[in-house]
Scaffold this active site. Sequence first.
Site, mmCIF file in Angstrom:
data_model
loop_
_atom_site.group_PDB
_atom_site.id
_atom_site.type_symbol
_atom_site.label_atom_id
_atom_site.label_comp_id
_atom_site.label_asym_id
_atom_site.label_seq_id
_atom_site.Cartn_x
_atom_site.Cartn_y
_atom_site.Cartn_z
ATOM 1 N N ASP A 128 57.895 47.904 -1.576
ATOM 2 C CA ASP A 128 56.856 47.791 -2.593
ATOM 3 C C ASP A 128 57.506 47.450 -3.930
ATOM 4 O O ASP A 128 58.676 47.774 -4.160
ATOM 5 C CB ASP A 128 56.122 49.139 -2.697
ATOM 6 C CG ASP A 128 54.723 49.045 -3.290
ATOM 7 O OD1 ASP A 128 54.487 48.157 -4.132
ATOM 8 O OD2 ASP A 128 53.874 49.880 -2.923
ATOM 9 N N HIS A 130 56.137 48.879 -6.446
ATOM 10 C CA HIS A 130 55.745 50.094 -7.149
ATOM 11 C C HIS A 130 56.055 51.318 -6.284
ATOM 12 O O HIS A 130 56.059 51.232 -5.062
ATOM 13 C CB HIS A 130 54.247 50.072 -7.458
ATOM 14 C CG HIS A 130 53.751 48.783 -8.032
ATOM 15 N ND1 HIS A 130 53.375 47.717 -7.224
ATOM 16 C CD2 HIS A 130 53.588 48.372 -9.309
ATOM 17 C CE1 HIS A 130 52.997 46.704 -7.992
ATOM 18 N NE2 HIS A 130 53.110 47.070 -9.259
ATOM 19 N N ASP A 132 54.139 54.132 -6.405
ATOM 20 C CA ASP A 132 52.848 54.717 -6.016
ATOM 21 C C ASP A 132 52.869 56.236 -6.004
ATOM 22 O O ASP A 132 52.327 56.872 -5.090
ATOM 23 C CB ASP A 132 52.414 54.177 -4.645
ATOM 24 C CG ASP A 132 52.106 52.692 -4.676
ATOM 25 O OD1 ASP A 132 51.952 52.139 -5.780
ATOM 26 O OD2 ASP A 132 52.029 52.075 -3.596
ATOM 27 N N ASP A 231 54.027 46.722 1.485
ATOM 28 C CA ASP A 231 53.118 46.141 0.507
ATOM 29 C C ASP A 231 53.650 44.746 0.194
ATOM 30 O O ASP A 231 54.799 44.592 -0.231
ATOM 31 C CB ASP A 231 53.101 47.020 -0.745
ATOM 32 C CG ASP A 231 52.101 46.574 -1.796
ATOM 33 O OD1 ASP A 231 51.893 45.351 -1.946
ATOM 34 O OD2 ASP A 231 51.550 47.445 -2.492
#
Length: 306
Positions: A128, A130, A132, A231
């Site tokens: 990802d 990020h 999260d 992601d």
Amino acid sequence: MAAMRRPVSLIGAPTDIGASVRGAGMGPDALRVAGLLEALRASKLEVVDRGNLAGPPNPWQPPHNGTRHLPEVVAWNWAVYTAVDQALSDGHVPLLMGGDHSLALGSISAVARHCRASGRQLRVVWLDAHTDINTESISPSGNLHGMPVSCLLGHGPRDLVGWSGEPAAITPEQIDFVGIRSVDADEKQAIRQLGLQVFDMRHIDEHGMRTTMAEVLQDVHDDTHLHVSFDLDCLDPLDAPGVGTGVRGGPTYREMQLCMEMIADTGRLASLDVVEINPALDVRNRTAELAVDFVLSLFGASTLQR
């Protein structure tokens, strides 16, 4: 490699309920159009497409008590949890096709419960841009696709924690982040406090993807259940434009292929999320087609037999 020869269950979750922009709900069908099922079958895998799950529509409301669409996110994640749990009970490898990344809460919670019941060690590789790990008290937006990791660690809204049968589905030691390059200020503090293992883009730039993944996978063993939560905004948006929260400076196509191939080499991949593909922002389904390439690599496709 026997773990990677189990049947694969495709589970579509067509919703952008936790996202900041509309469109991720079309992700599952974008993956189908890109030929995911056919490509997996061409790799000699048994594949069952369980269709798309059903859930509430996106009301597109402002945040309430720090979160947006909490009841709807709960409903969608329970649908995901049930479907993933059933696939695992059937001895299949569940492949969740999102949808936004908030759905990883239901997916990984079901996997964590299954691992405890079967005595296997869960490891999560979170690919990802990020981390999260926002919570309702620190999130700048209230979007729940920015909170699934904190919920899995037991620190999110009450309605989204404890789904695996324990206060936290995973411990900080059980998750590794790869490709990170966009972290909110309060998330940085949470990373330090929790002791999370984050391999950001500077680490990859300095050490290379091969060394990074060797560090990530060094303690994976025969009793490990390896879950990959992918992601598509982990990639650079120049390669994968069809994402809602693209961030410049991600891994290249070849770096991500190496990442996937090294995961496949462990033979321990046992469940998978592919999320945040947004066809409304894509160019000729390019991002979904890239996702199919990377999923094939995760399941063992390579240039030469190794």
